[in-house]
Write an enzyme that holds these catalytic residues in place. Sequence first.
Site, PDB file in Angstrom:
ATOM      1  N   GLU A 154       0.758  -1.114  -0.130  1.00  0.00           N
ATOM      2  CA  GLU A 154       0.043   0.004   0.041  1.00  0.00           C
ATOM      3  C   GLU A 154       1.060   1.264  -0.054  1.00  0.00           C
ATOM      4  OE1 GLU A 154      -2.897  -0.108   3.275  1.00  0.00           O
ATOM      5  OE2 GLU A 154      -3.857   1.254   2.268  1.00  0.00           O
TER       6      GLU A 154
ATOM      7  N   TYR B  54       3.982   1.251  -0.807  1.00  0.00           N
ATOM      8  CA  TYR B  54       4.787   1.481  -2.295  1.00  0.00           C
ATOM      9  C   TYR B  54       3.873   2.013  -3.137  1.00  0.00           C
ATOM     10  CZ  TYR B  54       7.497   0.126  -6.016  1.00  0.00           C
ATOM     11  OH  TYR B  54       8.292   0.231  -7.307  1.00  0.00           O
ATOM     12  N   ASP B  55       2.583   1.513  -3.469  1.00  0.00           N
ATOM     13  CA  ASP B  55       1.874   2.077  -4.427  1.00  0.00           C
ATOM     14  C   ASP B  55       1.347   3.432  -4.285  1.00  0.00           C
ATOM     15  OD1 ASP B  55       1.725  -0.581  -5.348  1.00  0.00           O
ATOM     16  OD2 ASP B  55      -0.383  -1.133  -4.622  1.00  0.00           O
TER      17      ASP B  55
ATOM     18  N   LEU C 256      30.551 -24.772 -19.207  1.00  0.00           N
ATOM     19  CA  LEU C 256      31.113 -25.500 -18.129  1.00  0.00           C
ATOM     20  C   LEU C 256      31.222 -27.116 -18.359  1.00  0.00           C
ATOM     21  CD1 LEU C 256      29.350 -24.104 -14.996  1.00  0.00           C
ATOM     22  CD2 LEU C 256      31.523 -23.742 -15.711  1.00  0.00           C
TER      23      LEU C 256
ATOM     24  N   GLU D   7      29.301 -22.386  -5.366  1.00  0.00           N
ATOM     25  CA  GLU D   7      27.962 -21.836  -5.479  1.00  0.00           C
ATOM     26  C   GLU D   7      27.014 -22.675  -6.313  1.00  0.00           C
ATOM     27  OE1 GLU D   7      27.756 -17.905  -7.259  1.00  0.00           O
ATOM     28  OE2 GLU D   7      28.368 -18.654  -9.342  1.00  0.00           O
TER      29      GLU D   7
ATOM     30  N   LYS E  57      24.562 -24.172  -9.098  1.00  0.00           N
ATOM     31  CA  LYS E  57      24.327 -24.204 -10.510  1.00  0.00           C
ATOM     32  C   LYS E  57      22.847 -23.905 -10.602  1.00  0.00           C
ATOM     33  CE  LYS E  57      25.928 -26.004 -15.037  1.00  0.00           C
ATOM     34  NZ  LYS E  57      24.482 -25.726 -15.838  1.00  0.00           N
TER      35      LYS E  57
ATOM     36  N   CYS F 276     -19.133 -37.422 -14.280  1.00  0.00           N
ATOM     37  CA  CYS F 276     -18.074 -36.959 -13.199  1.00  0.00           C
ATOM     38  C   CYS F 276     -17.903 -38.158 -12.275  1.00  0.00           C
ATOM     39  CB  CYS F 276     -18.784 -35.634 -12.419  1.00  0.00           C
ATOM     40  SG  CYS F 276     -18.073 -35.244 -11.079  1.00  0.00           S
TER      41      CYS F 276
ATOM     42  N   CYS G 167     -21.795 -29.626  -7.539  1.00  0.00           N
ATOM     43  CA  CYS G 167     -20.699 -30.863  -7.529  1.00  0.00           C
ATOM     44  C   CYS G 167     -19.879 -30.508  -6.309  1.00  0.00           C
ATOM     45  CB  CYS G 167     -19.781 -31.071  -8.829  1.00  0.00           C
ATOM     46  SG  CYS G 167     -18.592 -32.410  -8.482  1.00  0.00           S
TER      47      CYS G 167
HETATM   48  S1  IVH Z   1      30.017 -19.960 -14.813  1.00  0.00           S
HETATM   49  C1  IVH Z   1      32.990 -19.081 -16.511  1.00  0.00           C
HETATM   50  N1  IVH Z   1      28.308 -20.300 -12.549  1.00  0.00           N
HETATM   51  O1  IVH Z   1      25.675 -22.876 -16.705  1.00  0.00           O
HETATM   52  C2  IVH Z   1      32.073 -20.181 -16.701  1.00  0.00           C
HETATM   53  N2  IVH Z   1      27.430 -20.737 -14.683  1.00  0.00           N
HETATM   54  O2  IVH Z   1      26.577 -24.909 -18.139  1.00  0.00           O
HETATM   55  C3  IVH Z   1      30.726 -19.678 -17.218  1.00  0.00           C
HETATM   56  N3  IVH Z   1      25.094 -21.431 -14.979  1.00  0.00           N
HETATM   57  O3  IVH Z   1      26.239 -21.095 -19.215  1.00  0.00           O
HETATM   58  C4  IVH Z   1      29.602 -20.003 -16.320  1.00  0.00           C
HETATM   59  N4  IVH Z   1      24.866 -21.373 -12.768  1.00  0.00           N
HETATM   60  O4  IVH Z   1      24.448 -20.227 -17.801  1.00  0.00           O
HETATM   61  C5  IVH Z   1      28.628 -20.364 -13.948  1.00  0.00           C
HETATM   62  N5  IVH Z   1      27.028 -20.435 -10.748  1.00  0.00           N
HETATM   63  C6  IVH Z   1      27.228 -20.669 -12.207  1.00  0.00           C
HETATM   64  C7  IVH Z   1      26.126 -20.926 -12.958  1.00  0.00           C
HETATM   65  C8  IVH Z   1      26.237 -21.012 -14.449  1.00  0.00           C
HETATM   66  C9  IVH Z   1      24.162 -21.698 -13.836  1.00  0.00           C
HETATM   67  C10 IVH Z   1      25.035 -21.814 -16.379  1.00  0.00           C
HETATM   68  C11 IVH Z   1      25.459 -20.701 -17.187  1.00  0.00           C
HETATM   69  C12 IVH Z   1      26.415 -21.326 -17.998  1.00  0.00           C
HETATM   70  C13 IVH Z   1      26.011 -22.996 -17.995  1.00  0.00           C
HETATM   71  C14 IVH Z   1      26.987 -23.651 -18.278  1.00  0.00           C
END
Ligand code: IVH
Length: 650
Positions: A32, A34-35, A81, A109, A111, A399, A420
């Site tokens: 609210e 914010y809006d 990768l 981290e 993926k 049904c 129903c």
């Molecule tokens: S690094 C330098 N980190 O996975 C290497 N990629 O299979 C480049 N992706 O094209 C990628 N999470 O779209 C990196 N934490 C992460 C990622 C990540 C998802 C995707 C990204 C990349 C693909 C490669």
Amino acid sequence: MMTKSEYLKAVKELNMYAYHYYVLDDPITTDEVYDALYREVVAFETAHPQDIAEDSPTQRIGDMPLEAFSKAAHRSRMWSLDDVFDRQDLLKWIERIEKHVSEVRYYCEPKYDGASLNLIYENGRLVQAITRGDGSVGEEVTQNAKTIRSIPLQIAYREFIEIRGEVVIFKEEFERINAERLERGETLFANARNAAAGSLRQLDSKITARRNLVFLPYGIGSNTLDIPSLNERMDFVYKQGFKAAPMRLTCKTAEEIELFYERMKTSRDDFEMMLDGMVVKVNEIAAQERLGYTVKSPRWAIAYKFPAVEKITTVIDILLQVGRTGVVTPVAVVEPTEIDGVVVERATLHNFDEIERKDIRLYDKVIILRSGDVIPKITKVLIHERPRDSQVIERPKYCPVCHSELLDEGVLIKCQNLDCSARVVNAIVYFASKPCLNIDGLGEKIVDTLYRNGLVRSVKDLFFLTLEKLTALEGFKEKKSNNLLLAIERCKGCECWRFVNALGIEHIGEVASKALCERFGLRLLDAKKEEITALEGFGEEMAESVMEFIRVNKERMQELYTIIQPRSPEPRASVAENPFKGKTVVLTGAMSEPRPKIKAMLERLGAKVSGSVSKKTDYLIFGDDAGSKYDKARALGVTTLSEDAMRAMF
Ligand code: IVH
């Protein structure tokens, strides 16, 4: 009206609220507040279009649909990768690294499973967003990227920099989109990755905006930073206003990496986004440079994938579920199968056309896919293993709940009986759900109990429940009953759009409900069809659905309205009279300023700027080299104005 400095302060404040909401996941104000501030900002911008701040949240709103994407080059290559799937391969990779460089640490981290995107910032402004493409050249989707709230339009850092990351759709949002598509009879997205990639590549950025995409940075491309390690570089990126990884750790040894991997894998279902593994990267930039690249991927990074989420099982039964609109949905019961720690017994089949398309039969061996808390689905039938006694799944005629005759509309099969019990119970559950009246504690189980005991037969009955009636039910102690009554009471005086959304009008979801309330407020009952079709994003089908719903349910709506008394929306800033107010205009050809700017100017004057010419168009405004739109306008007898003529009218 605000002064200019108040306006700039308000823009800052809105951006700060949005940052807390979209990036930190930690809202510090209400919708609210914010809006209300947003509306003041819009009012100021309407009166002073020349003073619009570039990072105003109004500037995220979609531009005119593009005809096609243009290609754009990444300033430095976007790599892939390599994968490893188990401990042995991880150890081999580490061994190879440590042969070439010593004393390294490893940055780990998640993926993310989405679509990669490269963001280019110059002088602190987002100037270009490019999809991965072939790694060297991708498609320019800047306008779409601007609709993603976790992508800052401006950053504090002024040097040239490429920020790379993954655009994802949260699991909950993925389910919502697919449910909506199912209702409209559209094909479903196979997974959240396809949904994210498809949404990013929309020519009409308004569609992208509606998909609630999220950007998660994972690296930096071309840059002149003087930061020697990846973990510090990522801290720098987060400080610029990007969303941080939900889990990350800099490790020294293979054991530490392995432990962290196990932790991430076990909690993968708890993440809002889909993960398909963990990425391990050498943390020191100098060591990365020494290790270099193969033809397609860096030698200093690896994707340590999570185990497959697919298994083979057998379909042993088909259940039929009846939803609030009467649509009958088939669900496959499968031989219980463990996938990555969870026993799967059911898989969605969506609808009978889908069963026919995939040729799924009873007793077939099938591949099921489970990903996160997304409901498992059948991806493939092993036809060559089909048993002799397999049975074709017939389309139901009656049904399964109330036994009345079903209406087979092709994609959808519907129970037409308004009474129903399955329909009634699910309609009440929907009414009480989060994006509707948000009544806590009214889930399917409780509504079912209330229904079976004759306490509710319609939504209205909820408001006539009493402590006496509830405590008479088994399992309803005084505290639980009181909590429920309180939750029901609290929904009174809700925002108007929640009330409209809760009605469950076909084709009208949250966004459409908001648009309807903004335009008509509580006078929706008297709206005319032409007025509804004139709304942005509303077609014939939606307007008809609203009109038909009102025709059939007017009395019921009025009754509910009297009980709930939804709040009327605040009036929009009014626009002074001018020749463009309330007119539908289309822009074409090259103009003296970027078209989005002209579009915004016209919108501030109260015009609706549409992407295509139709009989509804009042003016076609043309620049140089106007093409087919101009011809079409002439053919339809639409008034055409040159850009100069338009400016003369301002
Ligand atoms: S690094 C330098 N980190 O996975 C290497 N990629 O299979 C480049 N992706 O094209 C990628 N999470 O779209 C990196 N934490 C992460 C990622 C990540 C998802 C995707 C990204 C990349 C693909 C490669």
